[in-house]
Design an enzyme around this catalytic site. Structure first.
Site, short mmCIF file in Angstrom:
data_model
loop_
_atom_site.label_atom_id
_atom_site.label_comp_id
_atom_site.label_asym_id
_atom_site.label_seq_id
_atom_site.Cartn_x
_atom_site.Cartn_y
_atom_site.Cartn_z
N SER A 84 0.79 -1.24 0.00
CA SER A 84 0.00 0.00 0.00
C SER A 84 0.82 1.29 0.00
CB SER A 84 -0.92 0.03 1.20
OG SER A 84 -2.12 -0.61 0.88
N LYS A 141 0.52 3.50 -2.92
CA LYS A 141 -0.70 4.29 -3.15
C LYS A 141 -0.42 5.80 -3.07
CE LYS A 141 -4.20 0.96 -1.42
NZ LYS A 141 -3.64 -0.33 -1.14
N TYR A 169 -2.76 -2.28 -10.72
CA TYR A 169 -2.86 -2.11 -9.27
C TYR A 169 -2.12 -3.26 -8.55
CZ TYR A 169 -4.69 -2.22 -4.56
OH TYR A 169 -4.77 -2.27 -3.18
N TYR A 189 -3.71 3.36 7.87
CA TYR A 189 -4.93 2.55 8.05
C TYR A 189 -5.82 3.19 9.12
CZ TYR A 189 -2.13 -0.81 5.43
OH TYR A 189 -1.35 -1.40 4.47
N VAL A 241 1.23 -3.68 3.99
CA VAL A 241 1.17 -4.97 4.68
C VAL A 241 2.43 -5.82 4.48
CG1 VAL A 241 -1.35 -5.15 4.78
CG2 VAL A 241 -0.12 -6.04 2.79
N1 GLU Z 1 -2.15 -5.33 -2.20
C1 GLU Z 1 -2.87 -5.16 -1.00
C2 GLU Z 1 -4.37 -5.20 -1.24
O1 GLU Z 1 -4.84 -4.65 -2.19
C3 GLU Z 1 -2.49 -3.87 -0.37
C4 GLU Z 1 -2.56 -4.07 1.04
C5 GLU Z 1 -1.87 -3.06 1.86
O2 GLU Z 1 -0.64 -2.97 1.91
O3 GLU Z 1 -2.62 -2.35 2.54
O4 GLU Z 1 -5.09 -5.80 -0.49
#
Ligand code: GLU
Length: 331
Positions: A67, A70, A192, A244, A262
């Protein structure tokens, strides 16, 4: 430029040693390939806005960015489409929902922010390019501008996520239903999943954060990674939404804009000062690296790096970075 301050170097080694003893938390396993990470891995790196670099432990161990990507893809979407257009597609409102919640704003149908999966899939849709290959290349080139080195994708993680990511597919198709993303949705979902599987290390994460701290220019290579007008947008959503469901507490207690993933990484930006990169795969119940969070907390408290702090720091960052206690050593 490598570290030239033994004082800050010793400080970071001490922090590393202190928190290496913590073994709380659990390695993520909901993407099967992630469960292969060694729980004891622990790397730290700090890069200053003038390019000094300090690193300890497993700072060159590769792991998937997850994430953390992002925040940076949001920056690329802003560059590609402009702030106004992006804001019409993705809001910047924190959400108390889980990062992978299937929820959109009831009035506008927008995802709440670019740091939850729905928002990230929407910003990924905005990454321009004539086909999948060009879009992926533009994304990887962007990460290279931030870190100063080229990046690979961990193909097993990508495929693992592509195979098991039904929830993300559901989110994407819900947004397609509302016309919030373009019909090339399967291509965008691949992009993604690929962005989540980009391999980085703690040194890269520190360099990326230092680049933002330095107004968008990599302090070592001198290459501009993002237009300066969008730097504050990226850092703002990191502060409000980057950690988060702990984002509010993080902003309150630690106050260094950050994004975690994660895979166990955290990138944290102390504007006009430095970037922090940490890697330790044991996560707390919110999904943030346990040791990485403690390291950011220590740096924030010791050097008064909370963005709203008006207090004198316990330790003087300039002195530590210069590596010369001077008169203070005797006081
Ligand atoms: N690739 C993970 C998902 O889409 C990202 C999770 C993360 O690092 O929050 O669930």
């Amino acid at each position: 430029m490598d570290a030239d301050s033994p004082l800050f170097d010793a400080y970071l080694r001490d922090v590393h040693q202190r928190y290496a003893a913590i073994d709380d938390g659990k390695v993520a396993d909901y993407i099967p390939e992630l469960a292969l990470a060694k729980p004891e891995w622990f790397g730290l790196c700090v890069v200053t806005k003038d390019g000094q670099c300090f690193e300890v432990g497993d700072s060159r161990q590769l792991f998937t960015i997850q994430s953390i990507a992002k925040a940076f893809v949001y920056g690329l979407a802003l560059e590609d489409c402009g702030r106004e257009y992006v804001n019409r597609r993705v809001s910047v409102e924190p959400t108390g929902e889980a990062f992978n919640a299937i929820v959109l704003d009831e009035v506008t149908n927008r995802p709440y922010n670019p740091m939850v999966n729905a928002g990230a899939i929407a910003t990924t849709d905005l990454v321009q390019g004539k086909d999948a290959v060009e879009r992926l290349k533009r994304m990887l080139d962007m990460f290279e501008r931030y870190t100063g080195r080229s990046h690979d994708i961990n193909v097993p993680v990508f495929l693992s996520e592509k195979t098991t990511g039904h929830r993300n597919r559901a989110i994407a198709y819900l947004m397609l239903n509302f016309g919030m993303v373009t019909p090339r949705i399967d291509e965008t979902l691949d992009l993604y999943f690929q962005q989540c599987a980009i391999l980085v290390n703690a040194h890269d994460l520190a360099m990326m954060a230092a680049t933002l701290a330095n107004g968008g220019v990599n302090p070592v290579t001198g290459v501009r990674a993002i237009d300066s007008q969008y730097v504050k947008d990226v850092i703002s959503v990191m502060l409000t939404c980057g950690m988060y469901d702990y984002s509010g507490e993080w902003a309150y207690h630690i106050g260094i804009p950050a994004k975690s993933g994660v895979g166990g990484g955290i990138t944290a930006v102390s504007p006009n000062k430095l970037g922090i990169g940490t890697f330790s795969p044991r996560l707390d119940s919110k999904g943030n690296s346990v040791r990485g969070s403690r390291v950011c907390q220590a740096l924030s408290e010791d050097f008064s790096l909370h963005v709203f702090s008006v207090e004198q720091a316990k330790l003087d960052l300039d002195v530590y970075l210069r590596g010369d206690l001077g008169d203070r050593s005797s006081s």
